[in-house]
Design a protein around this motif. Structure first.
Motif, mmCIF file in Angstrom:
data_model
loop_
_atom_site.group_PDB
_atom_site.id
_atom_site.type_symbol
_atom_site.label_atom_id
_atom_site.label_comp_id
_atom_site.label_asym_id
_atom_site.label_seq_id
_atom_site.Cartn_x
_atom_site.Cartn_y
_atom_site.Cartn_z
ATOM 1 N N ILE A 34 0.839 -1.203 0.000
ATOM 2 C CA ILE A 34 0.000 0.000 0.000
ATOM 3 C C ILE A 34 0.874 1.253 0.000
ATOM 4 N N GLY A 35 1.938 1.233 0.776
ATOM 5 C CA GLY A 35 2.833 2.383 0.858
ATOM 6 C C GLY A 35 3.426 2.767 -0.485
ATOM 7 N N ARG A 36 3.744 1.770 -1.302
ATOM 8 C CA ARG A 36 4.284 2.066 -2.637
ATOM 9 C C ARG A 36 3.251 2.801 -3.490
ATOM 10 N N MET A 37 1.973 2.473 -3.291
ATOM 11 C CA MET A 37 0.917 3.191 -4.013
ATOM 12 C C MET A 37 0.792 4.620 -3.492
ATOM 13 N N ASN A 105 -12.601 -1.652 3.999
ATOM 14 C CA ASN A 105 -13.904 -1.133 3.568
ATOM 15 C C ASN A 105 -13.769 0.155 2.762
ATOM 16 N N VAL A 106 -12.859 1.029 3.172
ATOM 17 C CA VAL A 106 -12.624 2.273 2.437
ATOM 18 C C VAL A 106 -12.132 1.943 1.025
ATOM 19 N N ALA A 107 -11.271 0.951 0.923
ATOM 20 C CA ALA A 107 -10.708 0.579 -0.380
ATOM 21 C C ALA A 107 -11.789 0.109 -1.357
ATOM 22 N N LYS A 108 -12.850 -0.470 -0.842
ATOM 23 C CA LYS A 108 -13.919 -0.981 -1.721
ATOM 24 C C LYS A 108 -14.531 0.111 -2.583
ATOM 25 N N SER A 109 -14.575 1.333 -2.063
ATOM 26 C CA SER A 109 -15.170 2.419 -2.834
ATOM 27 C C SER A 109 -14.141 3.472 -3.264
ATOM 28 N N ALA A 110 -12.878 3.200 -3.023
ATOM 29 C CA ALA A 110 -11.827 4.168 -3.361
ATOM 30 C C ALA A 110 -11.568 4.185 -4.861
ATOM 31 N N SER A 111 -11.360 5.390 -5.371
ATOM 32 C CA SER A 111 -11.038 5.510 -6.795
ATOM 33 C C SER A 111 -9.615 6.021 -7.022
ATOM 34 N N ASN A 112 -8.972 6.451 -5.925
ATOM 35 C CA ASN A 112 -7.586 6.911 -6.048
ATOM 36 C C ASN A 112 -6.915 6.834 -4.676
ATOM 37 N N VAL A 113 -5.628 7.073 -4.675
ATOM 38 C CA VAL A 113 -4.817 6.938 -3.464
ATOM 39 C C VAL A 113 -5.249 7.930 -2.378
#
Length: 138
Positions: A34-37, A105-113
């Motif tokens: 995740i940190g690399r992203m 859960n946040v990642a499920k709807s995330a569209s960017n970093v």
């Protein structure tokens, strides 16, 4: 390749100490994904963030069982304060679990970093908070 790296890093570890060192190493690996992203080194991939966060949460749920009393044999980096401050130690592990679940859960709807940055920092704070108090300095 990964197994060799883990085996080398934890040379001499056996039993529960080896199990927990491998779990902690995997948590670190997931945080690095995740940190690399976050740093822009890898493209944002919400599914990878979700998967990494689920893995972190799973390991956090195991922490209570990975630290039986006084399991400090070398090459363990665990400090004796873990057992004298057990409730606080477990509270941090529980916080890591819940923060990682929220990240998933946040990642499920995330569209960017940007959508995951704050929650990723929350997970990271649980790691550093525990390391500062309960792990030998490297």
């Amino acid at each position: 390749m990964t197994v060799t790296g883990v085996a080398f890093a934890h040379s001499g570890a056996t039993g529960i100490v080896k199990e927990r060192m491998e779990a902690m190493k995997d948590i670190g690996s997931q945080m690095k994904i995740i940190g690399r992203m976050i740093k822009g080194n890898d493209p944002f991939d919400a599914k990878s963030v979700e998967k990494a966060a689920i893995t972190i949460s799973g390991h956090a749920a195991e922490i209570k069982n990975l630290f039986p009393e006084n399991s400090t044999e070398s090459p363990s980096e665990a400090l004796p304060a873990i057992w004298s401050e057990w409730d606080e130690f477990i509270a941090i592990a529980d916080k890591m679990k819940s923060e990682a679940e929220i990240l998933s859960n946040v990642a499920k709807s995330a569209s960017n970093v940007e959508d995951i940055k704050a929650q990723f920092a929350g997970v990271g704070k649980t790691c550093s908070g525990c390391h500062e108090k309960y792990r030998l300095e490297k």
